[in-house]
Write a protein that holds these residues in place. Sequence first.
Motif, PDB file in Angstrom:
ATOM      1  N   TRP A 100       0.659  -1.226   0.154  1.00 13.13           N
ATOM      2  CA  TRP A 100      -0.076   0.042  -0.020  1.00 13.13           C
ATOM      3  C   TRP A 100       0.866   1.235  -0.155  1.00 13.13           C
ATOM      4  O   TRP A 100       1.749   1.399   0.691  1.00 13.13           O
ATOM      5  CB  TRP A 100      -0.843   0.178   1.304  1.00 13.13           C
ATOM      6  CG  TRP A 100      -1.731  -1.149   1.470  1.00 13.13           C
ATOM      7  CD1 TRP A 100      -1.407  -2.386   2.169  1.00 13.13           C
ATOM      8  CD2 TRP A 100      -3.117  -1.318   0.910  1.00 13.13           C
ATOM      9  NE1 TRP A 100      -2.591  -3.037   1.960  1.00 13.13           N
ATOM     10  CE2 TRP A 100      -3.503  -2.597   1.397  1.00 13.13           C
ATOM     11  CE3 TRP A 100      -3.692  -0.571  -0.138  1.00 13.13           C
ATOM     12  CZ2 TRP A 100      -4.852  -3.022   0.817  1.00 13.13           C
ATOM     13  CZ3 TRP A 100      -5.051  -0.871  -0.334  1.00 13.13           C
ATOM     14  CH2 TRP A 100      -5.473  -2.316   0.073  1.00 13.13           C
ATOM     15  N   ILE A 101       0.338   2.298  -0.519  1.00 13.85           N
ATOM     16  CA  ILE A 101       1.043   3.776  -0.436  1.00 13.85           C
ATOM     17  C   ILE A 101      -0.024   4.404   0.249  1.00 13.85           C
ATOM     18  O   ILE A 101      -1.355   4.640  -0.208  1.00 13.85           O
ATOM     19  CB  ILE A 101       1.100   4.418  -1.934  1.00 13.85           C
ATOM     20  CG1 ILE A 101       2.242   3.423  -2.472  1.00 13.85           C
ATOM     21  CG2 ILE A 101       1.578   5.778  -1.887  1.00 13.85           C
ATOM     22  CD1 ILE A 101       2.223   3.909  -4.059  1.00 13.85           C
ATOM     23  N   ALA A 102       0.171   4.831   1.481  1.00 15.29           N
ATOM     24  CA  ALA A 102      -0.709   5.543   2.689  1.00 15.29           C
ATOM     25  C   ALA A 102      -0.446   6.673   2.663  1.00 15.29           C
ATOM     26  O   ALA A 102       0.688   7.242   2.927  1.00 15.29           O
ATOM     27  CB  ALA A 102      -0.956   4.584   4.031  1.00 15.29           C
ATOM     28  N   HIS A 103      -1.454   7.627   3.095  1.00 16.45           N
ATOM     29  CA  HIS A 103      -1.297   8.979   3.365  1.00 16.45           C
ATOM     30  C   HIS A 103      -2.415   9.196   4.404  1.00 16.45           C
ATOM     31  O   HIS A 103      -3.357   8.627   4.376  1.00 16.45           O
ATOM     32  CB  HIS A 103      -1.176   9.923   2.079  1.00 16.45           C
ATOM     33  CG  HIS A 103      -1.972   9.664   1.151  1.00 16.45           C
ATOM     34  ND1 HIS A 103      -3.378  10.182   1.017  1.00 16.45           N
ATOM     35  CD2 HIS A 103      -1.808   8.881  -0.094  1.00 16.45           C
ATOM     36  CE1 HIS A 103      -3.643   9.554  -0.034  1.00 16.45           C
ATOM     37  NE2 HIS A 103      -2.866   8.902  -0.625  1.00 16.45           N
ATOM     38  N   HIS A 134       5.156  12.898   1.611  1.00 15.03           N
ATOM     39  CA  HIS A 134       4.884  12.678   2.984  1.00 15.03           C
ATOM     40  C   HIS A 134       4.012  11.180   2.953  1.00 15.03           C
ATOM     41  O   HIS A 134       3.411  10.693   4.104  1.00 15.03           O
ATOM     42  CB  HIS A 134       3.982  13.645   3.509  1.00 15.03           C
ATOM     43  CG  HIS A 134       4.910  14.801   3.624  1.00 15.03           C
ATOM     44  ND1 HIS A 134       5.915  14.950   4.140  1.00 15.03           N
ATOM     45  CD2 HIS A 134       4.419  16.013   2.740  1.00 15.03           C
ATOM     46  CE1 HIS A 134       6.362  16.351   3.882  1.00 15.03           C
ATOM     47  NE2 HIS A 134       5.453  16.744   2.834  1.00 15.03           N
ATOM     48  N   ALA A 135       3.979  10.242   1.990  1.00 19.83           N
ATOM     49  CA  ALA A 135       3.366   9.181   1.928  1.00 19.83           C
ATOM     50  C   ALA A 135       4.057   8.130   2.521  1.00 19.83           C
ATOM     51  O   ALA A 135       5.405   8.352   2.717  1.00 19.83           O
ATOM     52  CB  ALA A 135       2.943   8.789   0.433  1.00 19.83           C
ATOM     53  N   PRO A 150      -6.494   4.705   6.588  1.00 18.76           N
ATOM     54  CA  PRO A 150      -5.808   5.783   7.117  1.00 18.76           C
ATOM     55  C   PRO A 150      -6.858   6.936   7.704  1.00 18.76           C
ATOM     56  O   PRO A 150      -6.237   7.671   8.659  1.00 18.76           O
ATOM     57  CB  PRO A 150      -4.973   6.466   6.106  1.00 18.76           C
ATOM     58  CG  PRO A 150      -4.703   5.191   5.240  1.00 18.76           C
ATOM     59  CD  PRO A 150      -5.910   4.361   5.436  1.00 18.76           C
ATOM     60  N   GLY A 151      -7.998   6.977   7.110  1.00 14.87           N
ATOM     61  CA  GLY A 151      -9.083   7.892   7.557  1.00 14.87           C
ATOM     62  C   GLY A 151      -9.318   7.979   9.033  1.00 14.87           C
ATOM     63  O   GLY A 151      -9.666   8.698   9.920  1.00 14.87           O
ATOM     64  N   SER A 152      -9.329   6.368   9.447  1.00 16.08           N
ATOM     65  CA  SER A 152      -9.836   6.063  10.789  1.00 16.08           C
ATOM     66  C   SER A 152      -8.638   6.222  11.896  1.00 16.08           C
ATOM     67  O   SER A 152      -8.865   5.723  12.853  1.00 16.08           O
ATOM     68  CB  SER A 152     -10.677   4.748  10.794  1.00 16.08           C
ATOM     69  OG  SER A 152      -9.547   3.745  10.529  1.00 16.08           O
ATOM     70  N   LEU A 153      -7.622   6.462  11.333  1.00 18.02           N
ATOM     71  CA  LEU A 153      -6.247   6.734  12.286  1.00 18.02           C
ATOM     72  C   LEU A 153      -5.558   7.843  12.212  1.00 18.02           C
ATOM     73  O   LEU A 153      -4.675   7.980  11.693  1.00 18.02           O
ATOM     74  CB  LEU A 153      -5.271   5.441  11.758  1.00 18.02           C
ATOM     75  CG  LEU A 153      -5.581   3.847  11.819  1.00 18.02           C
ATOM     76  CD1 LEU A 153      -4.964   2.902  10.968  1.00 18.02           C
ATOM     77  CD2 LEU A 153      -5.919   3.601  13.205  1.00 18.02           C
ATOM     78  N   PHE A 157      -0.428   8.569   9.793  1.00 15.07           N
ATOM     79  CA  PHE A 157       0.623   8.516   8.942  1.00 15.07           C
ATOM     80  C   PHE A 157       1.334   9.882   8.708  1.00 15.07           C
ATOM     81  O   PHE A 157       2.162   9.888   7.797  1.00 15.07           O
ATOM     82  CB  PHE A 157      -0.178   8.069   7.588  1.00 15.07           C
ATOM     83  CG  PHE A 157      -0.592   6.759   7.716  1.00 15.07           C
ATOM     84  CD1 PHE A 157       0.264   5.716   7.336  1.00 15.07           C
ATOM     85  CD2 PHE A 157      -1.900   6.354   8.157  1.00 15.07           C
ATOM     86  CE1 PHE A 157      -0.257   4.498   7.220  1.00 15.07           C
ATOM     87  CE2 PHE A 157      -2.187   5.102   8.371  1.00 15.07           C
ATOM     88  CZ  PHE A 157      -1.353   3.956   7.653  1.00 15.07           C
ATOM     89  N   ALA A 158       1.279  10.838   9.769  1.00 15.37           N
ATOM     90  CA  ALA A 158       2.173  11.670   9.863  1.00 15.37           C
ATOM     91  C   ALA A 158       3.364  11.601  10.830  1.00 15.37           C
ATOM     92  O   ALA A 158       4.230  12.285  10.898  1.00 15.37           O
ATOM     93  CB  ALA A 158       1.354  13.093  10.403  1.00 15.37           C
TER      94      ALA A 158
END
Length: 188
Positions: A100-103, A134-135, A150-153, A157-158
């Motif tokens: 995955w590529i997550a941001h 920043h991904a 990622p939206g629920s965490l 991812f920062a």
Amino acid sequence: MSGVRRPIGDEVVCGDAFAFVDTPDAVTVLVCDGLGHGDAAAQASREAVRIFQEGPGLAPEAVLERVHRGLSHMRGGAVAVARIERERVSFAGLGNVSGWIAHAEGRQGMVSLPGIAGHQGRRTQRYEYALPPHATVILHSDGIGDRWDPGSLPGLFARSPAVVAPTLLRDAGGRRDDACVVALRRRA
């Protein structure tokens, strides 16, 4: 870059493994989920790591092809190799290791072909993906559920990959399988 793993239930040995090769131009990572659990699965994963470390400059599909051939005399496994270079990711996978590529806003899946390294599989193939600033690149075995979002965490991812990997293991890892997760970021 950071990775963590844990064995199934009360098992002592983990059948999942990972390894990194860090060069001035790229970071390359391998994740192997040895078939099953216990010593035979761990042996297959260790062999995949050994083969990976023998050819650190090879392209992901070449590494995967070597691992595929090298595991033919043992249990085999699901294997993925990713290389991060500047603003792109090269990825080659065989079996159910997820990439995955997550941001902060979401994630993009990377293609892993069906099969079992060492036994069943087509010709290996590399896929190329753009890597936004920043991904975080995530590779994980099937011991980590694919439903993490990622939206629920918020804010995860920062954070450093050293925080991302164990958080995903804690929040999305099941106890009914060995589990492994690796998190990497591109160089600035």
